[in-house]
Design a protein around this motif. Structure first.
Motif, PDB file in Angstrom:
ATOM      1  N   ASP A 111     -64.967  -1.591  -1.415  1.00 19.97           N
ATOM      2  CA  ASP A 111     -63.887  -2.694  -1.188  1.00 19.97           C
ATOM      3  C   ASP A 111     -62.759  -2.071  -0.400  1.00 19.97           C
ATOM      4  N   LEU A 112     -62.825  -2.395   1.090  1.00 22.20           N
ATOM      5  CA  LEU A 112     -61.854  -1.595   1.963  1.00 22.20           C
ATOM      6  C   LEU A 112     -60.504  -2.339   1.765  1.00 22.20           C
ATOM      7  N   ASP A 113     -60.553  -3.489   1.253  1.00 23.34           N
ATOM      8  CA  ASP A 113     -59.039  -4.288   1.337  1.00 23.34           C
ATOM      9  C   ASP A 113     -58.600  -4.341   0.034  1.00 23.34           C
ATOM     10  N   GLY A 114     -59.042  -3.579  -0.913  1.00 19.41           N
ATOM     11  CA  GLY A 114     -58.518  -3.926  -2.418  1.00 19.41           C
ATOM     12  C   GLY A 114     -58.460  -5.252  -3.248  1.00 19.41           C
ATOM     13  N   ASP A 115     -59.245  -6.159  -2.709  1.00 20.23           N
ATOM     14  CA  ASP A 115     -59.126  -7.857  -3.205  1.00 20.23           C
ATOM     15  C   ASP A 115     -60.161  -7.761  -4.230  1.00 20.23           C
ATOM     16  N   GLY A 116     -60.969  -6.731  -4.558  1.00 18.31           N
ATOM     17  CA  GLY A 116     -61.712  -6.872  -5.668  1.00 18.31           C
ATOM     18  C   GLY A 116     -63.195  -7.471  -5.437  1.00 18.31           C
ATOM     19  N   LYS A 117     -63.416  -8.084  -4.374  1.00 19.30           N
ATOM     20  CA  LYS A 117     -64.631  -8.659  -4.289  1.00 19.30           C
ATOM     21  C   LYS A 117     -65.056  -8.302  -2.727  1.00 19.30           C
ATOM     22  N   MET A 118     -66.364  -8.619  -2.639  1.00 18.44           N
ATOM     23  CA  MET A 118     -67.252  -8.252  -1.445  1.00 18.44           C
ATOM     24  C   MET A 118     -66.900  -9.449  -0.379  1.00 18.44           C
ATOM     25  N   ASN A 119     -66.491  -9.045   0.868  1.00 19.94           N
ATOM     26  CA  ASN A 119     -66.086 -10.075   1.635  1.00 19.94           C
ATOM     27  C   ASN A 119     -67.404 -10.349   2.586  1.00 19.94           C
ATOM     28  N   THR A 120     -67.391 -11.491   3.036  1.00 18.33           N
ATOM     29  CA  THR A 120     -68.595 -11.791   3.893  1.00 18.33           C
ATOM     30  C   THR A 120     -67.803 -12.689   5.174  1.00 18.33           C
ATOM     31  N   ASN A 121     -68.569 -12.838   6.157  1.00 19.90           N
ATOM     32  CA  ASN A 121     -68.376 -13.511   7.356  1.00 19.90           C
ATOM     33  C   ASN A 121     -68.705 -15.145   7.036  1.00 19.90           C
ATOM     34  N   ALA A 122     -68.561 -15.765   7.959  1.00 16.98           N
ATOM     35  CA  ALA A 122     -68.819 -17.166   7.822  1.00 16.98           C
ATOM     36  C   ALA A 122     -70.197 -17.834   7.550  1.00 16.98           C
TER      37      ALA A 122
END
Length: 164
Positions: A111-122
């Protein structure tokens, strides 16, 4: 007939194919798999402690791991444990205490940005680093449980994996 939407679909498929080619090549390039070691002189009460050592490339954010004790849980059921660790050094060492000895598998991400979720692209492709126990490669999703599974023995176990 070539239309703008056909061109977009072809570009998306080409991009996905390129990503899979890279991931597949990495998996077959002789990269070391996850390493599991039994601890000696550990607990004697029949339970186990698990130390997870996670190699990371970027020293910021948090490592988020979910530990599963069955194929059913791994495929959408509840995790036995959800654990985190600060990615301020590599490897990141995370411990899970009081486990029953048995077969387990791990899914994790950075979690690089610390938002607590796995980010994905479009297109739903992860934009943050991720990994699985045994460094098992996924193919359009997580690897099967049996590829990620490892044994936790009474007393204790160390499992080494990478998040990339």
């Amino acid at each position: 007939m070539t239309t703008p939407s056909n061109i977009i679909v072809k570009r998306c498929l080409a991009g996905t194919a390129a990503l899979l080619a890279v991931l597949g090549a990495e998996a077959c390039a002789g990269k070391p798999a996850g390493i599991t070691q039994e601890l000696t002189g550990g607990r004697t009460d029949g339970l186990a402690d698990l130390e997870i050592q996670v190699d990371v490339k970027i020293l910021k954010g948090r490592i988020m791991l979910a530990l599963y004790d069955s194929e059913a849980a791994y495929n959408g059921g509840p995790a036995v444990a959800g654990v985190t660790g600060e990615a301020d050094e590599s490897p990141v060492v995370i411990s899970v205490k009081d486990l029953k000895p048995g077969t387990y598998a791990i899914k994790g991400y950075h979690d690089l940005d610390g938002d607590g979720k796995m980010n994905t692209n479009a297109f739903g492709i992860p934009s943050e680093p991720y990994g699985f126990s045994n460094n098992a490669p996924g193919n359009f999703g997580p690897p099967p449980f049996e590829k990620a599974a490892f044994e936790v023995t009474a007393g204790g176990t160390v499992h080494k994996m990478a998040i990339k």
